[in-house]
Design an enzyme around this catalytic site. Structure first.
Site, PDB file in Angstrom:
ATOM      1  N   ASP A  77      -7.195  -2.432  -1.455  1.00  0.00           N
ATOM      2  CA  ASP A  77      -6.032  -1.879  -2.142  1.00  0.00           C
ATOM      3  C   ASP A  77      -5.737  -2.628  -3.431  1.00  0.00           C
ATOM      4  O   ASP A  77      -5.325  -2.037  -4.423  1.00  0.00           O
ATOM      5  CB  ASP A  77      -4.814  -1.909  -1.221  1.00  0.00           C
ATOM      6  CG  ASP A  77      -3.682  -1.051  -1.748  1.00  0.00           C
ATOM      7  OD1 ASP A  77      -3.880   0.175  -1.846  1.00  0.00           O
ATOM      8  OD2 ASP A  77      -2.620  -1.610  -2.087  1.00  0.00           O
ATOM      9  N   HIS A  79       1.216  -4.776   4.455  1.00  0.00           N
ATOM     10  CA  HIS A  79       0.349  -5.456   5.414  1.00  0.00           C
ATOM     11  C   HIS A  79       0.415  -6.952   5.141  1.00  0.00           C
ATOM     12  O   HIS A  79       0.466  -7.381   3.982  1.00  0.00           O
ATOM     13  CB  HIS A  79      -1.098  -4.984   5.282  1.00  0.00           C
ATOM     14  CG  HIS A  79      -1.285  -3.522   5.529  1.00  0.00           C
ATOM     15  ND1 HIS A  79      -1.092  -2.942   6.760  1.00  0.00           N
ATOM     16  CD2 HIS A  79      -1.646  -2.514   4.683  1.00  0.00           C
ATOM     17  CE1 HIS A  79      -1.335  -1.647   6.679  1.00  0.00           C
ATOM     18  NE2 HIS A  79      -1.666  -1.362   5.424  1.00  0.00           N
ATOM     19  N   HIS A 119       3.895   0.912   2.386  1.00  0.00           N
ATOM     20  CA  HIS A 119       3.632   0.138   3.593  1.00  0.00           C
ATOM     21  C   HIS A 119       3.244  -1.269   3.164  1.00  0.00           C
ATOM     22  O   HIS A 119       2.647  -1.457   2.111  1.00  0.00           O
ATOM     23  CB  HIS A 119       2.484   0.743   4.413  1.00  0.00           C
ATOM     24  CG  HIS A 119       2.852   1.993   5.144  1.00  0.00           C
ATOM     25  ND1 HIS A 119       3.647   2.979   4.597  1.00  0.00           N
ATOM     26  CD2 HIS A 119       2.515   2.424   6.393  1.00  0.00           C
ATOM     27  CE1 HIS A 119       3.783   3.961   5.470  1.00  0.00           C
ATOM     28  NE2 HIS A 119       3.104   3.652   6.566  1.00  0.00           N
ATOM     29  N   ARG A 169     -32.472 -37.979 -37.988  1.00  0.00           N
ATOM     30  CA  ARG A 169     -31.604 -37.623 -39.119  1.00  0.00           C
ATOM     31  C   ARG A 169     -32.380 -37.430 -40.423  1.00  0.00           C
ATOM     32  O   ARG A 169     -31.878 -37.756 -41.503  1.00  0.00           O
ATOM     33  CB  ARG A 169     -30.484 -38.655 -39.301  1.00  0.00           C
ATOM     34  CG  ARG A 169     -29.545 -38.728 -38.098  1.00  0.00           C
ATOM     35  CD  ARG A 169     -28.467 -39.775 -38.297  1.00  0.00           C
ATOM     36  NE  ARG A 169     -27.617 -39.846 -37.118  1.00  0.00           N
ATOM     37  CZ  ARG A 169     -26.366 -39.368 -37.063  1.00  0.00           C
ATOM     38  NH1 ARG A 169     -25.847 -38.774 -38.111  1.00  0.00           N
ATOM     39  NH2 ARG A 169     -25.662 -39.475 -35.957  1.00  0.00           N
ATOM     40  N   GLU A 201       0.849  -1.194   0.000  1.00  0.00           N
ATOM     41  CA  GLU A 201       0.000   0.000   0.000  1.00  0.00           C
ATOM     42  C   GLU A 201       0.884   1.242   0.000  1.00  0.00           C
ATOM     43  O   GLU A 201       1.846   1.336   0.766  1.00  0.00           O
ATOM     44  CB  GLU A 201      -0.905  -0.019   1.235  1.00  0.00           C
ATOM     45  CG  GLU A 201      -1.802   1.190   1.373  1.00  0.00           C
ATOM     46  CD  GLU A 201      -2.590   1.168   2.673  1.00  0.00           C
ATOM     47  OE1 GLU A 201      -3.512   1.982   2.806  1.00  0.00           O
ATOM     48  OE2 GLU A 201      -2.271   0.344   3.562  1.00  0.00           O
ATOM     49  N   GLY A 218     -33.595 -34.315 -40.955  1.00  0.00           N
ATOM     50  CA  GLY A 218     -33.458 -32.878 -41.193  1.00  0.00           C
ATOM     51  C   GLY A 218     -34.531 -32.032 -40.534  1.00  0.00           C
ATOM     52  O   GLY A 218     -34.608 -30.829 -40.806  1.00  0.00           O
ATOM     53  N   LYS A 219     -35.348 -32.616 -39.667  1.00  0.00           N
ATOM     54  CA  LYS A 219     -36.447 -31.870 -39.044  1.00  0.00           C
ATOM     55  C   LYS A 219     -35.928 -30.648 -38.277  1.00  0.00           C
ATOM     56  O   LYS A 219     -36.413 -29.533 -38.460  1.00  0.00           O
ATOM     57  CB  LYS A 219     -37.227 -32.770 -38.077  1.00  0.00           C
ATOM     58  CG  LYS A 219     -37.805 -34.035 -38.678  1.00  0.00           C
ATOM     59  CD  LYS A 219     -38.675 -34.787 -37.687  1.00  0.00           C
ATOM     60  CE  LYS A 219     -37.954 -35.215 -36.418  1.00  0.00           C
ATOM     61  NZ  LYS A 219     -36.867 -36.176 -36.668  1.00  0.00           N
ATOM     62  N   THR A 220     -34.966 -30.897 -37.408  1.00  0.00           N
ATOM     63  CA  THR A 220     -34.481 -29.820 -36.544  1.00  0.00           C
ATOM     64  C   THR A 220     -33.758 -28.747 -37.343  1.00  0.00           C
ATOM     65  O   THR A 220     -33.997 -27.548 -37.154  1.00  0.00           O
ATOM     66  CB  THR A 220     -33.544 -30.389 -35.460  1.00  0.00           C
ATOM     67  OG1 THR A 220     -34.253 -31.356 -34.685  1.00  0.00           O
ATOM     68  CG2 THR A 220     -33.043 -29.294 -34.541  1.00  0.00           C
ATOM     69  N   TYR A 279     -10.235  -5.819   4.143  1.00  0.00           N
ATOM     70  CA  TYR A 279      -9.516  -4.547   4.192  1.00  0.00           C
ATOM     71  C   TYR A 279      -8.371  -4.538   3.182  1.00  0.00           C
ATOM     72  O   TYR A 279      -8.151  -3.556   2.470  1.00  0.00           O
ATOM     73  CB  TYR A 279      -8.984  -4.311   5.605  1.00  0.00           C
ATOM     74  CG  TYR A 279      -8.011  -3.166   5.719  1.00  0.00           C
ATOM     75  CD1 TYR A 279      -8.457  -1.848   5.713  1.00  0.00           C
ATOM     76  CD2 TYR A 279      -6.641  -3.410   5.819  1.00  0.00           C
ATOM     77  CE1 TYR A 279      -7.556  -0.794   5.805  1.00  0.00           C
ATOM     78  CE2 TYR A 279      -5.736  -2.364   5.916  1.00  0.00           C
ATOM     79  CZ  TYR A 279      -6.199  -1.059   5.907  1.00  0.00           C
ATOM     80  OH  TYR A 279      -5.309  -0.020   5.993  1.00  0.00           O
TER      81      TYR A 279
END
Length: 361
Positions: A107, A59, A57, A223, A49, A225-227, A103
């Site tokens: 920082d 800590h 300093h 399979r 800090e 092809g619907k989706t 605390y």
């Protein structure tokens, strides 16, 4: 009674402050790790800090496996690696390791070693406010950060309610799903029956859409092809396997819905979807009811079989009235062949049927 001025500390958590100490965080950590102690070190945090006068300093939060007793006020002194200067800290027993850690977090310039040992106490007086802990978790920005905050500041809830916390935070911090982009244009589906194409042109539209569109049920083998075809028509909601209509999954701006591989016996809101009903609500798990604007058609995709086929479901004796209603709100078609002539689409379709995307283009 101990003599006045006699130094003695017996604690699991130590908070050290080194004023005007130019050592790097790495130098400090290395020297503290080298200290010989009768109890194991569990966690060390070093924070650098700069004070208003520009002097650095340091800590330090030190957590031990058990209580460390020391009567040597020089025990935590540091030495400069380049000269014979010693740095003596202010030494305190940390009443709350969680408060000290918070605390130091402010920082931001920190270096950690080991695993922080959760402390349920707060030096601000007794237990920390649960509301404060949860508010901090919500403001953290991610599920992982939120869980870590609750682990430290609400350890009881973290242990006893972890399954709920994990699920709720997954929903709260869910990533936005990118819009789906079809790998094929509609022209790639060159074997779509005319009656299905006609249904799409009449019911799937952004503007001039019917006031009460008709839905469609397409049954066919895997399979075919619907989706892929259904997802290539425009922006839509894709619901596969189960329904989740929370606002991060379901969009009221979609042109239509695709409900894929959902057992009709367990389809929630059957009539609302099939009947393109407007302005209805759905109860969302772990959340408030969500409003569905509705008024858009739904494409139901299924395979043959008693737990998949909508036709077989509606033919059940208990569903006579529902079958009559469905015949007025949806068209039913069974595919005899794939919707495409290219082999590549079939391979992609297999992968697509296993996916579960949401609002898509």
């Amino acid at each position: 009674m101990p003599r006045l001025g006699r130094f003695a500390i017996n604690a699991k958590n130590y908070f050290l402050t080194y004023p005007r100490c130019p050592l790097t965080k790495e130098d400090v950590l290395e020297q503290l790790l080298a200290l010989s102690t009768p109890v194991n070190k569990k966690f060390i945090r070093v924070c650098r800090e700069l004070h208003e006068d520009g002097e650095p300093h340091l800590h330090v939060l030190l957590q031990f496996e058990g209580k460390l007793q020391t009567k040597n006020e020089r025990f935590f002194d540091l030495v400069s690696p380049t000269r014979s200067t010693h740095y003596h800290p202010n030494i305190q027993a940390a009443k709350s390791a969680s408060d000290v850690k918070s605390y130091m977090d402010k920082d931001g310039d920190v270096l950690d070693h080991g695993s922080f040992q959760v402390d349920g106490r707060s030096a601000r007086g007794g237990k920390q406010s649960a509301n404060d802990a949860y508010a901090e978790a919500l403001n953290s920005g991610s599920k992982l950060q939120a869980l870590n905050i609750l682990r430290e500041k609400a350890p009881k809830d973290y242990i006893l309610q972890f399954h709920n916390l994990n699920c709720n935070l997954s929903r709260i911090f869910a990533d936005d799903v990118p819009p789906y982009v079809s790998p094929y244009s509609l022209s790639a589906f060159d074997k779509v029956p005319s009656y299905i194409s006609s249904w799409a042109s009449e019911n799937v539209r952004d503007s001039c859409a019917p006031e009460r569109p008709i839905s469609i049920v397409i049954e066919g083998d895997s399979r075919t092809g619907k989706t892929m075809w259904a997802r290539a028509l425009g922006p839509h909601n894709y619901l596969c396997g189960h329904l989740d209509l929370n606002s991060k999954i379901y969009s009221n701006d979609a042109w239509y819905n695709v409900i894929d591989d959902v057992d009709p016996h367990y389809l929630k809101h059957f009539k609302e979807f099939m009947g393109a009903q407007r302005d209805w609500q759905s109860n969302v798990k772990y959340g408030k009811p969500t409003h569905i604007k509705g008024g858009i058609p739904t494409i139901f995709l299924c395979n043959p079989g008693p737990k998949s086929s909508y036709k077989e479901y509606l033919d059940e004796p208990d569903n006579t009235a529902l079958k009559l209603w469905a015949s007025k709100n949806a068209e039913f078609y069974t595919l005899k062949e794939p919707l495409f002539s290219s082999v590549d689409q079939g391979a992609t379709q297999g992968c697509q049927e296993a996916s579960n995307s949401t609002l898509s283009n």
